[in-house]
Motif scaffolding. Structure first.
Motif, PDB file in Angstrom:
ATOM      1  N   UNK B 139      25.747  20.074   3.156  1.00  0.00           N
ATOM      2  CA  UNK B 139      24.432  19.947   3.782  1.00  0.00           C
ATOM      3  C   UNK B 139      23.607  18.886   3.058  1.00  0.00           C
ATOM      4  N   UNK B 140      23.628  18.933   1.720  1.00  0.00           N
ATOM      5  CA  UNK B 140      22.897  17.929   0.954  1.00  0.00           C
ATOM      6  C   UNK B 140      23.437  16.541   1.259  1.00  0.00           C
ATOM      7  N   UNK B 142      24.713  15.437   3.936  1.00  0.00           N
ATOM      8  CA  UNK B 142      24.286  14.959   5.251  1.00  0.00           C
ATOM      9  C   UNK B 142      22.788  14.670   5.291  1.00  0.00           C
ATOM     10  N   UNK B 143      22.052  15.248   4.336  1.00  0.00           N
ATOM     11  CA  UNK B 143      20.613  15.000   4.283  1.00  0.00           C
ATOM     12  C   UNK B 143      20.307  13.589   3.820  1.00  0.00           C
ATOM     13  N   UNK B 144      21.228  13.049   3.043  1.00  0.00           N
ATOM     14  CA  UNK B 144      21.020  11.709   2.511  1.00  0.00           C
ATOM     15  C   UNK B 144      20.824  10.760   3.680  1.00  0.00           C
TER      16      UNK B 144
END
Lengths: 186, 186
Positions: B139-140, B142-144
């Motif tokens: 998830x992190x 993909x947050x980038x």
DNA sequence: AGCAAATCTTGATCTGGATCAAGGATCTAC
DNA sequence: GTAGATCCTTGATCCAGATCAAGATTTGCT
């Protein structure tokens, strides 16, 4: 009966005796005010919390601004799970949006009890499984291309969130700006 | 010793005896050819698989096109976890990218054994926990925000994927077009 | 209740990555 | 080994949603 006892019995299917045994370990009450942090990035999560009252947001700080990845509200568990499970510093913040009351259990107590009672382990495993499934469902929600549909899916699945949480945090959670959320809500 | 036995002992920390006991239940060998489906949307996942050889992609069909959400490669487990855990139809497809060999264990067998051996339950719980943590890390990733950084993170964390999987699937996994991946790889 | 702070709405503009297109490189199956 | 399919690259264009801005509304604290 407390809300935690009801949660343990109804949601996690513990017997009355197991619930009583467990309850004695949930003994670290904590109160937060609007803006207070339950957990900060870098801290190792030492407790698992049950929310008696209030709402919280879970967010990462990514390139200077906060990215919301989850919410907490009354009658659910909350903590920085990766940190709690791995005993490593938390990657995210947990912050109260208003006055909040919690009960906590220390991770050492928690894992000691887990070893002692096989049925507890089964229940915890189910909880972790459910958390995993929740993540997977959320992944599908975020795959939905149009902002309008992402909003719709959340409205269908968790309408109560729109009651409890200010829209700007919901926008962040749905990976869009508050403006885009506003423009697609009606 | 088979690769599965080694995986059980090294990754999941089973004793030699436990491994032997378990192995007798992993007895449904399956072979796939390029393009064959291990699991299709709508099917209930009846097995947990261990990949002896080959690579697979896990994807959703969303608005007419496939969205890759994971990969499988040799010496790891694979199945439609939500379907396997909940005993409900799978939301996603699992497809072989080339010749693939697997071992399977039936979910009924698996859960029966889980009930019998508490240590197995502990190991399975840890596996589910790890799967959950993997999701959270992803998830992190993909947050980038920028495509370039998303690529970089994956390169750092799982460089072997770029060896094993055609770029167009990696692009889908990283939520970008093959063109964007190509333009940001050098 | 009343004031300051936070949040929401609406409009105007900008832009990063998607889409469309077409040629070249690489697999793969017989 | 070779033909055909699949995959990768590079260029040109486009558009959904972000950003910027500013006024209206709501919330929360004493």
């Amino acid at each position: 009966m407390t809300t935690l006892a009801r949660y343990l019995q109804e949601q996690l299917q513990f017997t009355a005796e197991e619930t009583t045994a467990l309850l004695t370990h949930w003994r670290k009450p904590r109160s937060l005010r609007r803006g207070d942090f339950l957990t900060r990035m870098g801290q190792v999560e030492q407790h698992l919390y049950f929310i008696l009252e209030g709402t919280l947001i879970i967010f990462y700080e990514i390139e200077e601004n906060e990215q919301v990845v989850g919410f907490g509200y009354a009658d659910t568990m909350i903590c920085s799970f990766p940190s709690f499970i791995r005993n490593l510093p938390s990657d995210y913040y947990i912050q109260a949006l208003g006055p909040t009351e919690l009960l906590g259990i220390a991770r050492t107590d928690f894992y000691r009890i887990l070893e002692q009672y096989p049925r507890l382990e089964t229940n915890w495993r189910r909880m972790v499984e459910e958390a995993l499934l929740g993540r997977i469902e959320r992944e599908i929600d975020l795959l939905t291309v149009s902002p309008r549909e992402r909003i719709q899916r959340l409205l269908n699945r968790s309408p109560h969130i729109f009651q409890l949480i200010p829209n700007k945090y919901i926008a962040s959670y749905l990976r869009m700006t508050p403006e885009t959320l506003s423009r697609n809500m009606k």
